[in-house]
Design an enzyme around this catalytic site. Structure first.
Site, PDB file in Angstrom:
ATOM      1  N   TYR A 156       3.419   3.870   8.587  1.00 39.63           N
ATOM      2  CA  TYR A 156       2.958   3.227   7.351  1.00 39.63           C
ATOM      3  C   TYR A 156       1.561   3.736   6.993  1.00 39.63           C
ATOM      4  O   TYR A 156       1.295   4.112   5.842  1.00 39.63           O
ATOM      5  CB  TYR A 156       2.945   1.706   7.532  1.00 39.63           C
ATOM      6  CG  TYR A 156       2.315   0.963   6.381  1.00 39.63           C
ATOM      7  CD1 TYR A 156       2.953   0.897   5.137  1.00 39.63           C
ATOM      8  CD2 TYR A 156       1.082   0.333   6.518  1.00 39.63           C
ATOM      9  CE1 TYR A 156       2.365   0.229   4.071  1.00 39.63           C
ATOM     10  CE2 TYR A 156       0.492  -0.338   5.464  1.00 39.63           C
ATOM     11  CZ  TYR A 156       1.134  -0.390   4.246  1.00 39.63           C
ATOM     12  OH  TYR A 156       0.549  -1.040   3.186  1.00 39.63           O
ATOM     13  N   ILE A 189      -3.591  -8.845   2.587  1.00 37.27           N
ATOM     14  CA  ILE A 189      -3.335  -9.655   1.397  1.00 37.27           C
ATOM     15  C   ILE A 189      -2.086 -10.497   1.663  1.00 37.27           C
ATOM     16  O   ILE A 189      -1.091  -9.980   2.181  1.00 37.27           O
ATOM     17  CB  ILE A 189      -3.104  -8.767   0.146  1.00 37.27           C
ATOM     18  CG1 ILE A 189      -4.260  -7.761  -0.023  1.00 37.27           C
ATOM     19  CG2 ILE A 189      -2.933  -9.631  -1.102  1.00 37.27           C
ATOM     20  CD1 ILE A 189      -5.629  -8.359  -0.247  1.00 37.27           C
TER      21      ILE A 189
END
Lengths: 248, 85
Positions: A156, A189
Site C-alpha cells: 500500500y 483518517i
C-alpha cells in the site's frame, strides 16, 4: 448555478474523503461529476450535493476497468466541449494491510491496478480535456505512509509512493500547459478504509499524532477545496500532509 | 463523401495544427513531421492532440497519439475515426 462554475470530477465520491470532497466543492459552487462503484450510495451523495445547490451528474463504474473509464470520458467529452474540466479529484483507492510474506500477488495486482494504474489513466484522460483550455488541476490522494513507510502496509505504501512521484513528475510535465498537479497525504483518517482498526490500535496510533486525535474526512476535504480554489493557483507539485502532525 | 466536407475537414485540420503549433497555416503541409520544426515538440504534440480531439469531437487512442508523426499520418489516423480528407 453560475455559467462560470468550476467543473470538478471526483472519484471515490460515494464515501469517505471522496464524499466529503463532493460536499465541500458543492458548497463552494462547483458543478460536479461524481464517480464510484456503489450506485445507491452515489445517488445519495448526489442528492446531498444538489441540496447544496450544485449541478451533479453521477457515473457508477469500477475504475480498474480501463475500457469503462475510457467510455466515461468519451461520454463526458461532448458535455465538456464548451466548458472546461477544472479539477480531477481522484479519491478512489484501496488500502491493504498485509505483511510482506503474507502478500498475495493477486492482491498486489488489484491494489496496483486501482491505486496506480487507474490513477495514471485518469490523469491521462483528464489532462487531455484540460489541455484544450490550457488550464486545470489534478488532485490525487497520497498518504502519510508514502513518505514514512508502514510495517504491514509495504505494498500500500509503495502504491502511494508511486502517486507522490506521479504528482511531482506530472507537475513538471503539465505545468507549461497551465495544468497544476497536487496531492494531499492524509494520516489516520476515520473512514471505511480504517474502520477495521480496533480501539486499542487507534489509541496507540493517537500517541504518535501530535494533535492526539484521529482525522476526519471533512478535514481532508477542506484542504482539497483550498487546492482546487484560486487561492492555490501558484501551488503545483506539492504533497500536502493532512495528518495532525503524524509525520513529524 | 462530398468535396465540400473534405475541404471543410482539411481546413479544420490545418487550423488545428496552426493553433496548436503556433505557426502560420501556410506552414502546414502533408510532409510536415513531428520534431522537424522546433514548434512541433512533445509539449506542442499534446496540445495538438487536444485541439484535434476538440475540433473533430473524438477521442484518440493512445497508440494513435504515438503514431501521429506527420500531417499526412494525422489525416490517415483521423480517417479511422470517420473524418474524411
Amino acid at each position: 448555478m453560475s455559467e462560470q462554475a468550476p467543473v470538478s470530477l471526483i472519484t471515490g465520491a460515494s464515501r469517505g474523503i471522496g464524499r466529503a470532497a463532493a460536499l465541500a466543492l458543492a458548497k463552494a459552487g462547483h458543478e460536479l461529476i461524481l464517480v464510484a462503484r456503489d450506485t445507491q450510495a452515489l445517488e445519495q451523495v448526489q442528492t446531498d450535493c444538489q441540496a447544496l445547490g450544485a449541478l451533479v451528474s453521477v457515473h457508477a463504474l469500477d475504475l480498474t476497468e480501463r475500457d469503462a473509464v475510457t467510455a466515461l470520458f468519451r461520454q463526458l467529452q461532448p458535455q465538456l466541449q464548451h466548458k472546461a474540466l477544472s479539477n480531477l479529484v481522484h479519491c478512489a483507492g484501496q488500502m491493504q494491510d498485509a505483511l510482506l510474506a503474507m502478500t498475495r500477488f493477486t492482491d498486489l495486482d488489484k491494489l496496483l491496478a486501482l491505486n496506480v494504474g487507474a490513477t495514471v489513466q485518469l490523469c491521462q484522460l483528464a489532462s487531455k480535456l484540460m489541455l484544450r483550455h490550457k488550464a486545470g488541476h489534478l488532485v490525487l490522494l497520497s498518504s502519510k505512509v508514502a513518505e514514512s513507510g508502514s510495517a504491514g502496509q509495504a505494498v500500500y505504501a509503495a502504491s502511494k509512493g508511486a502517486v507522490s512521484a506521479l504528482v511531482k513528475s506530472l507537475a513538471k510535465e503539465l505545468g507549461p500547459s497551465g495544468i497544476r498537479v497536487n496531492a494531499v497525504a492524509p494520516g489516520f483518517i476515520e473512514t471505511d478504509l480504517t474502520a477495521h482498526y480496533s480501539n486499542d490500535k487507534k489509541q496507540q496510533l493517537m500517541q504518535n499524532i501530535s494533535l492526539r486525535r484521529l482525522g476526519q474526512a471533512n478535514e481532508v476535504a477542506s484542504v482539497i477545496e483550498f487546492l482546487c480554489s484560486d487561492k492555490a493557483r501558484y501551488i503545483t507539485g506539492h504533497i500536502l500532509a493532512v495528518d495532525g502532525g503524524f509525520s513529524l | 463523401m462530398s468535396n465540400e466536407l473534405i475541404q471543410t475537414n482539411t481546413a479544420k485540420l490545418t487550423a488545428a495544427f496552426a493553433t496548436a503549433l503556433v505557426v502560420a497555416e501556410t506552414q502546414i503541409h502533408d510532409d510536415l513531421a513531428y520534431n522537424s520544426i522546433k514548434e512541433w515538440d512533445s509539449t506542442a504534440h499534446m496540445l495538438l492532440i487536444a485541439e484535434l480531439e476538440n475540433v473533430f469531437n473524438l477521442m484518440l487512442d493512445t497508440d494513435d497519439i504515438i503514431d501521429m508523426s506527420s500531417v499526412a499520418k494525422a489525416k490517415a489516423i483521423l480517417g479511422k475515426y470517420g473524418v474524411a480528407f
